[in-house]
Scaffold this motif. Structure first.
Motif, short mmCIF file in Angstrom:
data_model
loop_
_atom_site.label_atom_id
_atom_site.label_comp_id
_atom_site.label_asym_id
_atom_site.label_seq_id
_atom_site.Cartn_x
_atom_site.Cartn_y
_atom_site.Cartn_z
N MET B 67 -41.55 55.10 53.65
CA MET B 67 -42.13 56.38 53.25
C MET B 67 -41.00 57.40 53.05
O MET B 67 -39.89 57.19 53.52
CB MET B 67 -43.11 56.89 54.32
CG MET B 67 -42.46 57.07 55.70
SD MET B 67 -43.62 57.43 57.01
CE MET B 67 -43.66 59.20 56.96
N GLU B 68 -41.31 58.48 52.34
CA GLU B 68 -40.40 59.64 52.22
C GLU B 68 -38.99 59.27 51.73
O GLU B 68 -38.01 59.75 52.25
CB GLU B 68 -40.30 60.36 53.58
CG GLU B 68 -41.61 60.92 54.10
CD GLU B 68 -41.99 62.25 53.47
OE1 GLU B 68 -41.51 62.55 52.36
OE2 GLU B 68 -42.78 62.96 54.07
N LEU B 71 -37.00 62.33 50.67
CA LEU B 71 -36.57 63.12 51.83
C LEU B 71 -35.36 62.46 52.49
O LEU B 71 -34.40 63.14 52.88
CB LEU B 71 -37.72 63.27 52.83
CG LEU B 71 -37.43 64.08 54.08
CD1 LEU B 71 -37.22 65.55 53.74
CD2 LEU B 71 -38.57 63.97 55.09
N VAL B 72 -35.38 61.14 52.56
CA VAL B 72 -34.26 60.41 53.16
C VAL B 72 -32.98 60.66 52.33
O VAL B 72 -31.92 60.93 52.89
CB VAL B 72 -34.58 58.89 53.24
CG1 VAL B 72 -33.34 58.08 53.57
CG2 VAL B 72 -35.66 58.64 54.28
N LYS B 74 -32.34 63.24 50.55
CA LYS B 74 -31.95 64.63 50.79
C LYS B 74 -31.22 64.77 52.13
O LYS B 74 -30.24 65.50 52.25
CB LYS B 74 -33.20 65.50 50.79
CG LYS B 74 -32.96 66.89 50.29
CD LYS B 74 -34.30 67.59 50.21
CE LYS B 74 -34.26 68.79 49.34
NZ LYS B 74 -35.57 69.44 49.29
N ILE B 75 -31.74 64.07 53.15
CA ILE B 75 -31.11 64.14 54.48
C ILE B 75 -29.68 63.58 54.40
O ILE B 75 -28.75 64.16 54.95
CB ILE B 75 -31.96 63.39 55.53
CG1 ILE B 75 -33.27 64.14 55.78
CG2 ILE B 75 -31.19 63.25 56.85
CD1 ILE B 75 -34.28 63.39 56.64
N ILE B 76 -29.52 62.46 53.69
CA ILE B 76 -28.18 61.85 53.57
C ILE B 76 -27.24 62.84 52.87
O ILE B 76 -26.12 63.08 53.31
CB ILE B 76 -28.23 60.53 52.78
CG1 ILE B 76 -29.12 59.52 53.49
CG2 ILE B 76 -26.83 59.94 52.62
CD1 ILE B 76 -29.42 58.28 52.66
N SER B 78 -27.51 66.10 52.58
CA SER B 78 -27.25 67.27 53.42
C SER B 78 -26.33 66.92 54.59
O SER B 78 -25.48 67.72 54.99
CB SER B 78 -28.59 67.82 53.95
OG SER B 78 -28.36 68.87 54.83
#
Lengths: 163, 144
Positions: B67-68, B71-72, B74-76, B78
């Motif tokens: 899922m997501e 978002l994953v 984006k987290i990497i 960031s």
């Protein structure tokens, strides 16, 4: 050490905990609406900001404090961050603190109305009330984190805190 | 240099992309070879997994998600911007399968529904295999 407070949206729960950690909110009294609204990123972040680490400041022990909204990833977020830290041979420790268990229904409802539906006129007062009601739970969490930090209970490597 | 192959198919599309990148599987490999290859690899969802290094020394990593995926990514991204000793300019984050076909989309949706979970989870590798040309093209464009 890098301390990351994480919650669903990175707008209320993690921000409140980080503000207490950095001494921006007095731990002995419930903050007013105005005091809460002065905290950087409080009731500001929306869906597009999810997944972005926000640096808030350095505490008295020179630990760097961050917040992030990680939606429903929960422990998956922790796995990912620890994994990345290992991949890049990150030397500093990471302490990831999940603030979601302290969120009450007013924070959920108000947060959804204010940030999710972007109608702060409807949701802001509800979420602020919710934060005030749970405030001392956040104080207790931060106090526990700081006590453990000063006693080096978290050790040398990556750790998570789930209240 | 590091390349992260992400996918939202639990692990299959990212593993296929990684295998193509490392030339563990060829463009004309069979489904049996793919299944044999993935059976030997045990990876945890959301934990970056070093699949190997290519001929130029680039580390090929797999991040399997269910899922997501955005978002994953984006987290990497960031993480690399926020913690500066991570080498942002020598890292590529790639979606292994940009436009999956309808069969894979349906299989993914149904594999999350409790009563149908068992059947459709077993179908996932095959559904990903049907998209192998798209995965291969992603790998080629990433390498160039």
């Amino acid at each position: 050490m890098n301390i990351v407070y994480h919650c669903f949206g990175g707008a209320h729960s993690s921000v409140t905990a980080a503000a207490i950690h950095l001494g921006w909110l007095p731990a002995t009294k419930i903050p007013t609406f105005e005091e809460l609204m002065k905290i950087p990123y409080f009731d500001v972040q929306i869906g597009e900001d999810h997944g972005v680490f926000r640096y808030l400041g350095e505490d008295e022990q020179l630990n760097k404090v961050y917040i992030i909204g990680r939606r429903n990833l929960k422990d998956k977020f922790e796995k990912l961050v620890y994994g990345l830290a290992s991949v890049y041979d990150w030397e500093d420790d990471f302490l990831l603190i999940n603030t979601m268990p302290l969120v009450n229904w007013k924070m959920v409802l108000g947060g959804y109305l204010s940030r999710g539906l972007e109608t702060p006129k409807l949701g802001r007062k509800i979420v602020l009330k919710g934060v005030q009601e749970s405030f001392f739970k956040y104080v207790a969490l931060v106090s526990e984190v700081k006590t453990n930090l000063s006693h080096h209970t978290y050790g040398k490597h990556f750790r998570s805190v789930n209240p | 240099m590091k390349i992260f192959y992400l996918c939202q198919t639990a692990k299959y599309a990212a593993l296929l992309a990684g295998a193509y990148h490392l030339k563990k599987l060829e463009n004309n490999s069979t489904y049996k070879e793919f299944v044999k290859y993935i059976q030997n690899i045990s990876i945890q969802l959301y934990e970056p997994y070093l699949l190997g290094k290519d001929e130029s020394g680039t580390g090929v990593y797999i991040i399997a998600t269910d899922m997501e995926q955005n978002l994953v990514a984006k987290i990497i991204d960031s993480f690399m911007l926020t913690f500066p000793n991570t080498d942002k300019y020598n890292t590529i984050i790639t979606d292994s399968l940009v436009q999956p076909n309808l069969f894979l989309i349906c299989t993914l949706k149904l594999s999350n529904l409790w009563p149908l979970k068992l059947i459709f989870k077993k179908l996932l590798p095959f559904a990903v295999w049907l998209n192998r040309k798209k995965v291969y093209n992603t790998v080629i464009s990433t390498q160039t």
